[in-house]
Design a protein around this motif. Structure first.
Motif, mmCIF file in Angstrom:
data_model
loop_
_atom_site.group_PDB
_atom_site.id
_atom_site.type_symbol
_atom_site.label_atom_id
_atom_site.label_comp_id
_atom_site.label_asym_id
_atom_site.label_seq_id
_atom_site.Cartn_x
_atom_site.Cartn_y
_atom_site.Cartn_z
ATOM 1 N N ARG A 19 0.848 -1.192 0.000
ATOM 2 C CA ARG A 19 0.000 0.000 0.000
ATOM 3 C C ARG A 19 0.881 1.240 0.000
ATOM 4 O O ARG A 19 1.995 1.240 0.535
ATOM 5 C CB ARG A 19 -0.898 0.028 1.244
ATOM 6 C CG ARG A 19 -1.852 -1.127 1.404
ATOM 7 C CD ARG A 19 -2.964 -1.058 0.367
ATOM 8 N NE ARG A 19 -3.723 0.187 0.497
ATOM 9 C CZ ARG A 19 -4.884 0.291 1.138
ATOM 10 N NH1 ARG A 19 -5.397 -0.791 1.704
ATOM 11 N NH2 ARG A 19 -5.519 1.437 1.215
ATOM 12 N N ASP B 296 -0.702 4.913 0.603
ATOM 13 C CA ASP B 296 -1.909 5.728 0.687
ATOM 14 C C ASP B 296 -1.574 7.212 0.788
ATOM 15 O O ASP B 296 -0.520 7.601 1.296
ATOM 16 C CB ASP B 296 -2.726 5.294 1.904
ATOM 17 C CG ASP B 296 -3.063 3.807 1.855
ATOM 18 O OD1 ASP B 296 -3.839 3.419 0.976
ATOM 19 O OD2 ASP B 296 -2.526 3.053 2.681
ATOM 20 N N GLU B 297 -2.502 8.049 0.360
ATOM 21 C CA GLU B 297 -2.267 9.492 0.386
ATOM 22 C C GLU B 297 -2.632 10.121 1.733
ATOM 23 O O GLU B 297 -2.565 11.340 1.878
ATOM 24 C CB GLU B 297 -3.069 10.169 -0.730
ATOM 25 C CG GLU B 297 -4.581 10.004 -0.586
ATOM 26 C CD GLU B 297 -5.347 10.695 -1.700
ATOM 27 O OE1 GLU B 297 -4.679 11.262 -2.609
ATOM 28 O OE2 GLU B 297 -6.585 10.690 -1.669
ATOM 29 N N CYS B 298 -2.987 9.300 2.695
ATOM 30 C CA CYS B 298 -3.386 9.791 4.007
ATOM 31 C C CYS B 298 -2.366 9.376 5.070
ATOM 32 O O CYS B 298 -1.482 8.565 4.823
ATOM 33 C CB CYS B 298 -4.759 9.228 4.380
ATOM 34 S SG CYS B 298 -4.777 7.414 4.368
ATOM 35 N N LYS C 224 -1.793 7.230 8.381
ATOM 36 C CA LYS C 224 -2.418 5.980 8.820
ATOM 37 C C LYS C 224 -1.860 5.589 10.181
ATOM 38 O O LYS C 224 -0.663 5.339 10.319
ATOM 39 C CB LYS C 224 -2.147 4.880 7.800
ATOM 40 C CG LYS C 224 -2.761 3.537 8.154
ATOM 41 C CD LYS C 224 -2.426 2.481 7.110
ATOM 42 C CE LYS C 224 -3.140 2.725 5.816
ATOM 43 N NZ LYS C 224 -2.943 1.616 4.845
ATOM 44 N N GLU D 97 -7.364 6.081 9.330
ATOM 45 C CA GLU D 97 -6.770 6.908 8.289
ATOM 46 C C GLU D 97 -7.271 8.339 8.438
ATOM 47 O O GLU D 97 -8.463 8.552 8.658
ATOM 48 C CB GLU D 97 -7.140 6.373 6.899
ATOM 49 C CG GLU D 97 -6.572 4.991 6.600
ATOM 50 C CD GLU D 97 -6.930 4.499 5.208
ATOM 51 O OE1 GLU D 97 -7.691 5.212 4.502
ATOM 52 O OE2 GLU D 97 -6.454 3.420 4.818
#
Length: 270
Positions: free
Chosen positions: A23, A25-27, A29, A76
């Motif tokens: 993964r 992710d743009e966030c 976490k 997230e």
């Protein structure tokens, strides 16, 4: 259970806890391990999360879940919410970037337990109730991440209320963190033998005494790194590191970048 909205997502699951896909992710976490050990693979090696510990992945940090024991608790948070929270708290000098390190913090643990229990008791509640709860919970967690998560916005190790003898040691280390502390000297402050002390310290904070001290040195070095023209070598030696090599290695492990790269991205003397 999955709850999500425009600001983030909260997930609690008891299945599919084995290996999953990579993964990025743009966030932000945050992963919490409520019952046992979890492990994740990154580009620079595996990282473990023991019971009661938490770990924060920064946006676009490549990672893969290898395993989680009994339950996975994940939150997230979108970059926009965390940055807005940082602005409200007056953290405006640098965009938050967290160290890739798992450790314990009682306030994070209490928040997780409260949220988990509330959602379990209200699993059949209407969507409006759960969405309102999620909105407020994500804001609360954003504040706590910025206060208790070690990262680029910190100049000190996040405050932790621990047992008095552990507080005595961490206070002593803070006062003379550039000194060449040994485990025996730390244990003397705690009035324990070194084996009892090392076990208690790890149990309370989720870090070994030496790991805590090295991270504290790194966090204290960040201000000089970002706000002075001191060389990386001088910054390292002035903050208790024995060599620029050990400083670079720890920085790379914590931030996935060297001190020079960190300075170029976050500093004002670019």
């Amino acid at each position: 259970m999955i709850l999500d909205n425009e600001n983030g997502l909260l997930l609690i699951r008891n299945d599919q806890l084995g290996e999953r896909i990579w993964r990025s992710d743009e966030c932000y976490k945050l992963i919490f391990s409520p019952f046992g050990k979890g492990s994740y693979q990154t580009n620079l090696g595996d990282i473990s999360i023991d019971k009661g510990e938490f770990l924060i992945f920064n946006p676009y940090e490549d990672h893969k879940q290898l395993k989680a024991t009994n339950e996975k608790f994940l939150v997230e948070i979108k970059q926009s919410l965390l940055q807005e929270t940082a602005d409200q708290l007056g953290i405006t000098e640098t965009s938050p970037e967290f160290t890739l390190l798992s450790y314990k913090h009682p306030q994070i643990r209490q928040w997780m337990i409260f949220v988990r229990d509330f959602l379990s008791l209200n699993e059949g509640a209407g969507s409006i109730t759960n969405q309102f709860f999620l909105d407020n919970s994500l804001t609360q967690l954003s504040i706590m991440m910025l206060q208790y998560g070690a990262g680029s916005h910190q100049i000190d190790f996040p405050s932790i209320s621990s047992k008095a003898i552990i507080n005595d040691v961490t206070n002593a280390l803070k006062e003379s963190y550039c000194e060449n502390w040994t485990l025996e000297e730390m244990a003397q402050v705690a009035r324990l033998n070194k084996y009892q002390f090392a076990h208690l310290f790890k149990e309370e904070l989720g870090l070994s005494p030496y790991s805590w001290l090295q991270l504290y040195r790194l966090l204290r070095s960040q201000y000089s790194l970002l706000h002075s023209n001191d060389s990386v070598l001088s910054t390292a030696l002035n903050h208790g590191f024995k060599s620029v090599s050990s400083y670079n290695q720890l920085f790379k492990k914590m931030y996935r970048k060297t001190p020079t790269e960190f300075r170029r991205i976050h500093g004002f003397n670019k």
